[in-house]
Design an enzyme around this catalytic site. Structure first.
Site, PDB file in Angstrom:
ATOM      1  N   GLY A 249      -6.703   1.578  10.046  1.00  0.00           N
ATOM      2  CA  GLY A 249      -6.972   2.467  11.172  1.00  0.00           C
ATOM      3  C   GLY A 249      -8.455   2.629  11.426  1.00  0.00           C
ATOM      4  N   GLY A 250      -9.272   2.204  10.441  1.00  0.00           N
ATOM      5  CA  GLY A 250     -10.724   2.260  10.578  1.00  0.00           C
ATOM      6  C   GLY A 250     -11.374   1.291   9.608  1.00  0.00           C
ATOM      7  N   GLY A 251     -10.856   0.047   9.596  1.00  0.00           N
ATOM      8  CA  GLY A 251     -11.391  -0.971   8.701  1.00  0.00           C
ATOM      9  C   GLY A 251     -10.727  -1.020   7.345  1.00  0.00           C
ATOM     10  CB  SER A 252      -7.978   0.979   5.854  1.00  0.00           C
ATOM     11  OG  SER A 252      -8.596   2.231   6.012  1.00  0.00           O
TER      12      SER A 252
ATOM     13  CE  LYS B 112      -3.917   2.020   2.577  1.00  0.00           C
ATOM     14  NZ  LYS B 112      -4.722   1.894   3.816  1.00  0.00           N
TER      15      LYS B 112
ATOM     16  CB  SER C  70      -7.871   3.845   2.779  1.00  0.00           C
ATOM     17  OG  SER C  70      -7.028   3.293   3.786  1.00  0.00           O
TER      18      SER C  70
END
Length: 611
Positions: free
Chosen positions: A302-305, A205, A281
């Site tokens: 960090g939030g489901g990425s 990534k 993301s």
């Protein structure tokens, strides 16, 4: 004057009185000229603050953060009580060589039968090539890393020429790939591969350093202010195992979005439906794996990425316990909710890559209580009674939350997978209640938003903020509205949410949910050039993932079927702190039960047997 309210202490909440409240996010869906105008307004000094303040009040954030007495002390990083050892596991030496850990993990896998994979099509449904398939092909001279590299390079070039742009990679150097592949091919010719991962193609990534590629984080400018001088720790560990890096994968700019939209380079498309988002993301990593171009990829979560795009693209994504992997050398290495983790087409491949990259940083070893730290391990799946041990697992399900999805196709498919699991292996389903879900979402937003703003502020003050995409600028406007007291209040809420989850884990071993509340959304044509803001979609995509980040729990997404439109559906398993081995074991069982229903993606490339 706003009325003050006081929360009762977390341990005094009456769970029988807790009623589930459906999440309803109030915010406009905007694209094109209307979106540009909105961003210009919210960035204006006075009127922008008023609009942001109104949106926060409408979504019940302000009363919670500003008018509520929270009795708990703040928890600025996840803190865990001591955990019981996991049964049927093999410990891994996080201070040892990555290739040695991978070898240990390899011995824990079920026996590999090449005949079932190579002697014609023995299974009626589609299956991905596994890492062990590539290793067998290389050792048997069926293929070489160099030959596979040429297949991958030709496909990547094809994607780079599409109109409108939809690149899977942001940074790609064919000669660099060829050089790595040639070195791997030579090792196989000499009979000295470095590990089972030697010659395996992996994408990284764009917010994780992979020398000599720049790390842009999906922006047009980050590489101008931050130079990559060496690999991130996780990338370095994979490189020592002989992995071939194809390049830096596309992503939602700076990780501030759940769809994968990137107006700077073009938006990666879902391999199952090119008119739909991949999820974000980690959009490029999931799409590359789902399309067959890479066996695995590294993403950040960090939030489901990791889990969101894995679910939407029909692959497997592992979010590790906070601190289990070293996040050094990534753009988000100073936060308290992010991790680096693997995405792969199968659970066993996730397990192999996870074994290579794990290892807690020195800073986290100091800050995380050593007394409560559990050493890393993997499930011993080679034992005959490995799957039989699943019968002792208790799976917690909060039904009202579980069923709060955009389409019942999602909850039905996840329910079917769990019922089959219970019928086959005897797992016990336990009804649970998770209180304060709105508080959890708010605390997570304030935490990740404040930490993101802190890391980006110097560059924004330097003039680079105006070069961010419109949806990132919208997020930044919201983040700037958070005060220091808001951040501390969020950390007090983090302690409450941690208490609730640790109480739940006294009665269950794993919490089960759908991974996302909706399948892959359609990409509006008007969103391709300048992006979009659609918090309703974000709410559905993030509905079940936040606990893994705010309180740092391990979680994995496994594909379990498709909706009526043929779009993948993921089931999420949330484990105890440091409980990666247990969720990996359970995930493998679910994967095996769901294998017959796997569909070939519309955009799939067989780079191993390509003619």
């Amino acid at each position: 004057m706003a009325k003050k309210r006081a929360m009762v202490a977390a341990q005094n909440i009456d769970l029988s009185a807790v009623k589930y409240e459906q999440e309803e996010i109030k915010a406009p869906h905007l694209t094109g000229l209307a979106f540009k105008l909105f961003v210009w307004i919210v960035e204006a000094p006075i009127i922008g603050s008023l609009i942001i303040s109104l949106l926060k009040k409408q979504n019940k954030m302000t009363p919670l953060l500003r008018n509520t007495v929270i009795p708990e002390a703040p928890m600025f990083k996840p803190e865990y009580p001591p955990q019981e050892p996991e049964p049927g596991v093999v410990s891994l030496d996080e201070d040892g060589k990555p290739e040695d850990r991978v070898e240990v993990a390899l011995k824990c896998l079920p026996q590999y039968d090449p005949a079932s994979c190579w002697n014609g099509d023995s299974t009626p449904s589609f299956r991905y090539w596994k890492i062990r398939d590539y290793a067998y092909a290389y050792r048997s001279k069926i293929a070489t890393p160099s030959v596979v590299a040429e297949h991958i390079i030709s496909v990547i070039k094809e994607f780079s020429n599409k109109k409108p742009p939809q690149p899977l990679l942001i940074s790609f150097n064919p000669e660099e790939v060829r050089s790595q592949a040639a070195a791997s091919t030579k090792r196989f010719e000499e009979g000295n591969p470095l590990s089972i991962l030697d010659g395996i193609f992996v994408a990284i990534k764009d917010d994780i350093d992979c020398f000599p590629h720049p790390s842009k984080g999906g922006t047009t400018w980050m590489h101008e202010v931050r130079t990559v001088k060496k690999d991130a720790v996780s990338v370095s560990r994979l490189r020592s195992c002989g992995v071939i890096f194809v390049g830096k994968a596309n992503m939602h700019e700076l990780g501030m979005g759940t769809t994968g939209n990137n107006s700077n380079y073009g938006t990666a498309r879902n391999p199952h439906a090119p008119e739909r988002y991949t999820g974000g993301s980690s959009s490029g990593p999931a799409a590359l794996v789902a399309s067959g171009l890479c066996s695995a990829a590294l993403g950040t979560d960090g939030g489901g990425s990791i889990r969101i795009p894995s679910s939407l693209c029909g692959v497997v994504g592992l979010k590790t316990t906070y601190g289990r992997t070293d996040i050094g050398g990534s753009l988000c290495d100073a936060g308290t909710v992010e991790i680096i983790g693997p995405i792969a087409s199968t659970v066993e491949d996730v397990m192999l890559v996870y074994s290579a990259i794990l290892g807690t940083s020195l800073a986290d070893r100091i800050s995380l209580n050593p007394v409560t730290f559990s050493p890393p391990s993997v499930p011993n799946l080679s034992l005959y009674d490995s799957l039989n041990s699943l019968g002792s697992l208790r799976l917690g399900k909060y039904t009202a939350w579980f069923n709060d999805v955009y389409s019942t196709d999602i909850s039905d498919k996840c329910e079917d997978a769990l019922n089959l699991l219970s019928k086959t292996h005897g797992c016990e389903m336990v009804e649970i209640v998770i209180p304060e879900l709105h508080e959890m979402r708010t605390a997570h937003l304030v935490s990740i938003g404040s930490e993101c703003l802190s890391s980006l502020n110097p560059y924004c003050e330097d003039g680079h903020g105006a070069r961010l995409s419109y949806d990132t600028r919208t997020s930044m406007a919201l983040f700037r509205s958070f005060s220091a007291s808001d951040y501390v209040a969020a950390q007090c809420l983090r302690r409450r949410i941690m208490y609730h989850h640790m109480e739940i884990f006294k009665t269950v071993d794993v919490i089960v949910t759908p991974t996302t509340g909706m399948t892959a959304p359609i990409i509006p044509l008007s969103a391709l050039k300048d992006g979009e803001t659609d918090m309703r979609v974000t709410g559905y995509l993030m509905r079940f993932v936040v606990a893994g980040n705010l309180v740092g729990l391990p979680a994995i997404s496994i594909p379990v079927g498709y909706d009526k439109q043929g779009l993948p559906i993921g089931l999420q398993l949330i484990g105890r702190p440091w409980g990666e081995a247990s969720i990996l074991r359970l995930a493998l069982a679910i994967e095996e039960l769901s294998a017959k229903s796997k569909n070939r993606p519309a955009s799939f490339f067989d780079v191993l047997k390509s003619n």
